[in-house]
Design a protein around this motif. Sequence first.
Motif, PDB file in Angstrom:
ATOM      1  N   GLY A  50      41.193  52.202  50.210  1.00 42.82           N
ATOM      2  CA  GLY A  50      42.019  51.060  49.825  1.00 42.82           C
ATOM      3  C   GLY A  50      41.939  50.765  48.340  1.00 42.82           C
ATOM      4  O   GLY A  50      41.220  51.429  47.593  1.00 42.82           O
ATOM      5  N   SER A  51      42.708  49.763  47.926  1.00 43.47           N
ATOM      6  CA  SER A  51      42.736  49.396  46.511  1.00 43.47           C
ATOM      7  C   SER A  51      41.449  48.666  46.132  1.00 43.47           C
ATOM      8  O   SER A  51      40.931  47.867  46.909  1.00 43.47           O
ATOM      9  N   PRO A  52      40.921  48.951  44.946  1.00 44.16           N
ATOM     10  CA  PRO A  52      39.707  48.241  44.530  1.00 44.16           C
ATOM     11  C   PRO A  52      39.979  46.799  44.149  1.00 44.16           C
ATOM     12  O   PRO A  52      39.074  45.986  44.141  1.00 44.16           O
ATOM     13  N   TRP A  53      41.235  46.512  43.784  1.00 47.83           N
ATOM     14  CA  TRP A  53      41.524  45.141  43.359  1.00 47.83           C
ATOM     15  C   TRP A  53      41.765  44.289  44.596  1.00 47.83           C
ATOM     16  O   TRP A  53      42.898  43.997  44.977  1.00 47.83           O
ATOM     17  N   VAL A  54      40.667  43.919  45.221  1.00 47.17           N
ATOM     18  CA  VAL A  54      40.739  43.230  46.505  1.00 47.17           C
ATOM     19  C   VAL A  54      41.055  41.762  46.306  1.00 47.17           C
ATOM     20  O   VAL A  54      40.991  41.238  45.197  1.00 47.17           O
ATOM     21  N   LEU A  56      40.228  37.940  46.365  1.00 45.23           N
ATOM     22  CA  LEU A  56      38.939  37.353  46.027  1.00 45.23           C
ATOM     23  C   LEU A  56      38.732  36.024  46.728  1.00 45.23           C
ATOM     24  O   LEU A  56      39.687  35.359  47.115  1.00 45.23           O
ATOM     25  N   PHE A  60      35.578  31.232  43.671  1.00 48.31           N
ATOM     26  CA  PHE A  60      35.381  31.609  42.270  1.00 48.31           C
ATOM     27  C   PHE A  60      36.245  30.737  41.363  1.00 48.31           C
ATOM     28  O   PHE A  60      35.821  30.300  40.301  1.00 48.31           O
ATOM     29  N   ILE A  63      34.845  27.142  41.230  1.00 50.18           N
ATOM     30  CA  ILE A  63      33.700  27.090  40.315  1.00 50.18           C
ATOM     31  C   ILE A  63      34.189  27.092  38.868  1.00 50.18           C
ATOM     32  O   ILE A  63      33.716  26.325  38.028  1.00 50.18           O
ATOM     33  N   TRP A 117      28.503  26.897  48.733  1.00 55.67           N
ATOM     34  CA  TRP A 117      29.139  28.194  48.900  1.00 55.67           C
ATOM     35  C   TRP A 117      29.050  28.634  50.358  1.00 55.67           C
ATOM     36  O   TRP A 117      29.024  29.803  50.683  1.00 55.67           O
TER      37      TRP A 117
ATOM     38  N   TRP B 141      36.352  44.709  35.961  1.00 58.59           N
ATOM     39  CA  TRP B 141      37.752  44.835  36.349  1.00 58.59           C
ATOM     40  C   TRP B 141      38.265  46.248  36.116  1.00 58.59           C
ATOM     41  O   TRP B 141      38.983  46.805  36.951  1.00 58.59           O
ATOM     42  N   ASN B 144      37.796  50.064  38.450  1.00 59.43           N
ATOM     43  CA  ASN B 144      38.509  50.499  39.644  1.00 59.43           C
ATOM     44  C   ASN B 144      37.533  50.735  40.787  1.00 59.43           C
ATOM     45  O   ASN B 144      37.472  51.804  41.379  1.00 59.43           O
ATOM     46  N   ASN B 145      36.714  49.734  41.045  1.00 58.34           N
ATOM     47  CA  ASN B 145      35.642  49.878  42.018  1.00 58.34           C
ATOM     48  C   ASN B 145      35.390  48.499  42.596  1.00 58.34           C
ATOM     49  O   ASN B 145      35.261  47.533  41.852  1.00 58.34           O
ATOM     50  N   LYS B 146      35.361  48.409  43.922  1.00 55.90           N
ATOM     51  CA  LYS B 146      35.235  47.078  44.541  1.00 55.90           C
ATOM     52  C   LYS B 146      33.940  46.405  44.149  1.00 55.90           C
ATOM     53  O   LYS B 146      33.899  45.216  43.835  1.00 55.90           O
ATOM     54  N   LEU B 149      33.969  45.056  40.588  1.00 59.50           N
ATOM     55  CA  LEU B 149      34.778  43.852  40.440  1.00 59.50           C
ATOM     56  C   LEU B 149      34.009  42.639  40.969  1.00 59.50           C
ATOM     57  O   LEU B 149      33.927  41.598  40.313  1.00 59.50           O
ATOM     58  N   ALA B 157      30.802  33.854  37.427  1.00 64.98           N
ATOM     59  CA  ALA B 157      30.571  32.575  38.100  1.00 64.98           C
ATOM     60  C   ALA B 157      29.167  32.071  37.805  1.00 64.98           C
ATOM     61  O   ALA B 157      28.956  30.885  37.524  1.00 64.98           O
ATOM     62  N   ASP B 325      24.989  31.359  47.791  1.00 60.61           N
ATOM     63  CA  ASP B 325      25.067  29.912  48.019  1.00 60.61           C
ATOM     64  C   ASP B 325      23.837  29.208  47.457  1.00 60.61           C
ATOM     65  O   ASP B 325      23.936  28.106  46.909  1.00 60.61           O
TER      66      ASP B 325
END
Lengths: 146, 354
Positions: A50-54, A56, A60, A63, A117, B141, B144-146, B149, B157, B325
Motif C-alpha cells: 500500500g501507499s506509505p502516505w497513510v 493519520l 496530531f 496537539i 491520547w 515524509w 516513502n515509508n510508513k 512518516l 508532536a 498517551d
Amino acid sequence: MLTEFGKIFIFFLLGIGLVAAGLVTAWLLRPARPYPEKRATYECGEEPIGSPWVRLNVRFYIIALIFLIFDVEVVFLFPWALVYRNLGLFGLFEMVVFLGILFVGYAYVWAKGDLSWDKPTPQIPTLHSRVHFSEGDLQTPSEQRR
Amino acid sequence: MIETVQQFILALLANELVVAVILSVLPLVFVIIYTLVVLYTEMKVAAHIQDRVAYMMTGWHGILQPIADMIKLLLKEDIIPEKADRILFRVAPYVTFAGSYAAFAVLPFTSIYIGANIHLGAFFLIASGSIVVVGILMAGWSSNNKWSLLGGLRSAAQMVSYEIPTALALVIVAMITGSLNLQEITKFQDGGIHNWLIFGGPFPLKTKLLLLPFTLITFIILFVASIAEVNRTPFDLPEAESELVQGFFTEYSGLRFAMFYLSEYANLFVVSALSVSLFLGGWSSPFGSVLSGPVWGIFWFVSKAYVLVLLQIWVRWTLPRLRVDQLMYVSWKVLTPWLFVCLLAVGAILVSVE
C-alpha cells in the motif's frame, strides 16, 4: 557592519557547510553500485504494502493546535517577564488575569479530553429492523455453502 | 617571506568577517570532538550498566572505536530509495544539522566567548530547536515509508509538546534575572555555588529560601523536558526500534544517516548547556573567585554540561520507554500545570520582597 544576527547566519552556513563537506568527502570515497533490490524501500525488510502516505490520527492536529495557542501565549509572556521586577504588583495582577483567561481554555480542553491520547472505544453497529431474520440469513454465502 | 605571511595573517585578522567565521568554527570543532567522546562514553556506560564490557579491540579499551565507526560510515554506499522524494530526502540532513548547530551561536562557553551576543539568546535557542523539527518531518515524509512518516509525526508532536514546558521554564528564569541573554543570566549567578539559580539565586537568605523549592522544581522539569526534546529514552518514541524500525531515518544510509546522529548529539549538548547556563551557573566557578577566569570558564561550562549528558545517558539505560498517551500526559497534565504554579509563586515572591 556585521550584526549579531549576521553571526548567527554564519553559524547556519557553517552547519550546512559541514554536512556538505562530509557528503562530498563520502561521495569521493564511497562505492555506488545500485540495483533495483537495493533501491527498493526498506520499510521493515518485507515488500511494502500500500501507499506509505497513510491516513493519520487526527490527534496530531489537535496537539498542533493546542501547541499553537500555548506558544503564542508564551510569546506574550516573555516581554512581561523581562520587565517584571520593575512592574511590581501591577504586573502580577495583569498576568494573573491573562493567565486566568488562558486557564479557562486549558481547563476546557482538559475536560473535553483532547489532552489525552486514549484510544476511542469502538462502536459495533447493530441492526434494528422490523423484518425477522432467522439465523441463516445473516451468514455469508461461503458459510452457507459449508 | 615570513614577513609577508605575517602581514597577510594580520590583514586577514583585521577583517571583521574573517574573525567572525574563525570564531564560529570553534564550536564546530568542539561538536565533532565532543560527539566522538560522548559516543564512546554512551557505549561504555550502557555496557557497564548492563554488566558487559562494550568494545575492547580498537585501541586501549576500544577508545578508537568512534573514529573507526566514523570511517566506516564515510565509506558506506549512499542509497536513496527509488520512490522517495529525492529533493526533500537530500535536504533533510542539512536542515536538521544546521538547526542544531545554529543553537551553538548563543551558548556562552566562557565569560569572553559567545558566538552572537543577542538579547534574545535563550528564545533563539528554542526557535532553532523548531527548525530541527522541520528537518525531522522532512526526513519522515520524504522516505516513502510508513514507519518513517509515523516516526516523524511522533517526533514533531513530542517536540512541540515539550517545547511549552521548556519555554515556561525560560519565562521563570527571565522573571528572576530580567534577561534572556544566556551570558547575562550566567553573570547574574556568578560568584559561587550558593548563587546558582537552582539554589534560589543571589538574593538575601529569606528570599532565597522562599525561591528555592520553585527553582528546583523548574530545573527538574526543564531537565525532563530536555530529554524529550532530544528524543531519547524514555521519550524515544520517534525511533522506537521495536515499533518503527529506526523511526524517521530508517531509509537513510551512510553519512546521511550519521548526520542525524551528529545532530542528535549536538542537540543533547545544547539542551544540557541550556540547563547549565540557566540554573547551574554556566561558566562560573562553584568556588567563587577560586579557579575562575576565561580558561577555567570553558572547563566549568563543558564539564557541567558533560555531567548532565552523563545523567541523561544514565536515565536512558535505566528506564523503559513510555507509551504515546503517557508521553502526552506527562507534558500537558503534569509538567505544564506545575510550571504555572511555579510561575505564579515566583511572581508573588518577587513582588512581596520588593
